[in-house]
Design an enzyme around this catalytic site. Structure first.
Site, PDB file in Angstrom:
ATOM      1  CB  CYS A 389      -0.978  -0.038   1.172  1.00 58.75           C
ATOM      2  SG  CYS A 389      -2.377   1.112   0.963  1.00 58.75           S
ATOM      3  CG  HIS A 516      -3.738  -3.758   2.719  1.00 62.64           C
ATOM      4  ND1 HIS A 516      -2.956  -3.324   3.760  1.00 62.64           N
ATOM      5  CD2 HIS A 516      -4.235  -2.638   2.127  1.00 62.64           C
ATOM      6  CE1 HIS A 516      -2.982  -1.999   3.812  1.00 62.64           C
ATOM      7  NE2 HIS A 516      -3.746  -1.567   2.827  1.00 62.64           N
ATOM      8  CD  GLU A 518      -1.702  -6.624   4.819  1.00 66.06           C
ATOM      9  OE1 GLU A 518      -1.970  -5.472   5.228  1.00 66.06           O
ATOM     10  OE2 GLU A 518      -1.177  -6.844   3.713  1.00 66.06           O
TER      11      GLU A 518
END
Length: 538
Positions: A389, A516, A518
């Site tokens: 990001c 993102h 994750e």
């Protein structure tokens, strides 16, 4: 099977791990073949965690449908593999907002609006909503066998009182289809050499004073509790001995489900609901993962460059790195590097011994120059570097300044008057003023360039879907300049043509993602980009 409801509450102190216990219960019931979902009710008045300071609340987790939620939803997804939505995260603010909007609309026909019944009725409606949403019209079979509801905060907090009243009413309404799991703390007094159960007793009495008798107690402890302590708690709290389980400190949070299973937590829940217990599941994939974790003793060191010096502020990133390390047979030792303090004088001392650099996300101007320095160090020293990001955006800014020669290049978020806004707002975002009004939230498609390192990491997929949380984008006016100079735009949104991923193929591993990744990493399915990054670091 009629949907069953499990309410998870906490007492004595906060931060005991209700989210981990809720996720563990979900995992154990899944292992028995049940369909499970988990939701979080937070007593604070904010509409959502999207505008909360990470120092106060940790990371803001984003669901696939673009809702900003509490970080516990990350635990739910990592443990169980479920995909949560805006309906899995509710705050007091959203409850009151809904009730007030109805009152303004005239739905209550001029009645006085009160906490009981109007607020508690809305809480109950939200608690039951997931099972109702999952039941198609005319179909008597819901998609979920169990809905686990975690209530944030601690018993006795003023803010949580309406939620406790809603649970009390639902317990009577649902009968054996609902159980209450109460998590408390058993402190150890070193001077006396004793474990003290009195805080647990008081917490249960507080719960009983609200009309709720806990069915199961989970005792959070740093020391093993013998049967004498458990019997004492069971006796004084009116709970069956088999329903008093302990949650000791474990080397890893991923061992908690196994420990809970060994003590029969899932079996106790089923018995309380009148459901046949059956055989204990083997949970082989989970045990295989734990075996890999125990054997992964060789350490590699990765720098996490960010400005929030708080472990929970980057919770999903940390867990994704740890999981990828385990599957690469190494233990990832994460070193937090404060980007606000990183400069040209100390960059070698802070990053020189690292096997890899991850430049983290964030908002605002503070610390971005340190992230740019980290990106420059990773690029010029050919250290595997992963930007997420804002981290990706600062990799783009650094390349513009030091390779393209645009010395004042910047993001228009940081410098509105820069002559080279290589990161800029999309036109439709420029009139957005309301906080939380970000245009890019949730999962979006991304088309991968064939033959790129990223595409190989994704198993040669052509289209992927990842979650976003940002307003500023790569400025496509500069795309050709970047590609000609060696930074390739290898992930493109097929609808908007916005750049999602950049990489420098000539480097060992230098990749930035606007999204993102994750958020899609789970215990049994670590994210491919984290896997590829850690492998490069190894």
């Amino acid at each position: 099977m009629q949907t069953k409801y499990i309410f998870v509450t906490g007492g004595v102190v906060s931060s005991l791990g209700k989210g981990i216990v809720s996720a563990s219960i979900g995992k154990l019931l899944q292992a028995r073949g049940y369909r499970v979902t988990i939701q979080k009710f937070d007593p604070y008045i904010n509409i959502d965690p999207g505008t909360l300071n990470p120092y106060e609340h940790g990371e803001c987790y984003v669901t696939e449908d673009g809702f900003e939620t509490d970080l516990d939803l990350g635990h739910y997804e990592r443990f169980t593999g479920i995909r949560t939505t805006r309906n899995n995260s509710i705050t007091t603010g959203r409850i009151y907002q809904t009730v007030i909007e109805r009152e303004r609309h005239g739905d209550y026909l001029g009645k006085t609006i009160q906490v009981v019944p109007h607020i508690t009725d809305e809480i109950k409606r939200r608690m039951l909503r997931l099972s109702e949403l999952s039941t198609p019209a005319g179909n008597a079979s819901p998609d979920y066998d169990f809905v686990i509801t975690e209530v944030g905060g601690t018993i006795g907090d003023i803010e949580s009182a309406p939620f406790m009243e809603a649970i009390r009413q639902l317990r009577w309404q649902l009968g054996r289809d609902a159980v209450c799991v109460h998590l408390t703390y058993v402190p150890y007094l070193r001077a006396a050499g004793e474990l003290k159960t009195k805080p647990t007793q008081h917490s249960v009495k507080e719960l009983q004073s609200m009309g709720i008798q806990p069915d199961i107690l989970v005792l959070r402890t740093e020391h093993h509790l013998d049967d004498g302590v458990r019997k004492k708690v069971a006796s004084f709290c009116n709970v069956d001995l088999e329903c008093v389980v302990q949650s000791e400190d474990m080397p890893s949070i991923y061992e908690v489900p196994v420990r809970m299973q060994q003590q029969g937590l899932d079996a106790a829940i089923l018995r309380k609901m009148g459901i046949p217990v059956g055989e204990k599941p083997a949970m082989k994939p989970w045990h295989d993962f734990l075996d890999k974790q125990r054997k992964a003793t060789r350490e590699i060191h990765i720098a996490l460059v960010g400005k929030y010096d708080l472990q929970d502020a980057y919770k999903s990133i940390r867990e994704s790195l740890n999981l990828a390390g385990i599957y690469n047979d190494v233990k990832v030792n994460i070193h937090f590097v404060n980007s606000d303090e990183l400069n040209q004088e100390n960059v070698v001392a802070l990053l020189g011994s690292m096997a890899g650099i991850l430049i983290g996300p964030g908002f605002g101007k503070r610390g971005v120059e340190g992230k740019i320095i980290a990106a420059e160090y990773g690029r010029t020293h050919d250290v595997p570097t992963f930007g997420i990001c804002l981290g990706m955006q600062m990799m783009v800014v650094e390349f513009a300044r030091n390779v393209l020669g645009y010395h004042d290049a910047n993001s228009s978020e940081m410098s509105a008057d820069t002559l080279h806004p290589v990161i800029d707002l999309m036109e439709e975002q420029k009139n957005v003023t309301q906080m939380g009004g970000t245009m890019r939230l949730g999962a979006y498609d991304c088309e991968l360039v064939r033959g790129s390192r990223v595409q190989k990491a994704y198993g040669d997929a052509s289209i992927i879907k990842e979650r976003h949380r940002h307003r500023y984008e790569f400025n496509n006016q500069y795309k050709k300049n970047y590609e000609d100079a060696g930074m390739k735009c290898v992930g493109i949104n097929p609808g908007t043509r916005l750049v999602e991923i950049v990489e420098i193929p000539d480097k060992r591993w230098f990749i930035g993602t606007q999204f993102h990744p994750e958020y899609f990493s789970t215990v049994l399915h670590p994210h491919p980009l984290f896997m590829s990054f850690v492998k490069a670091c190894v």
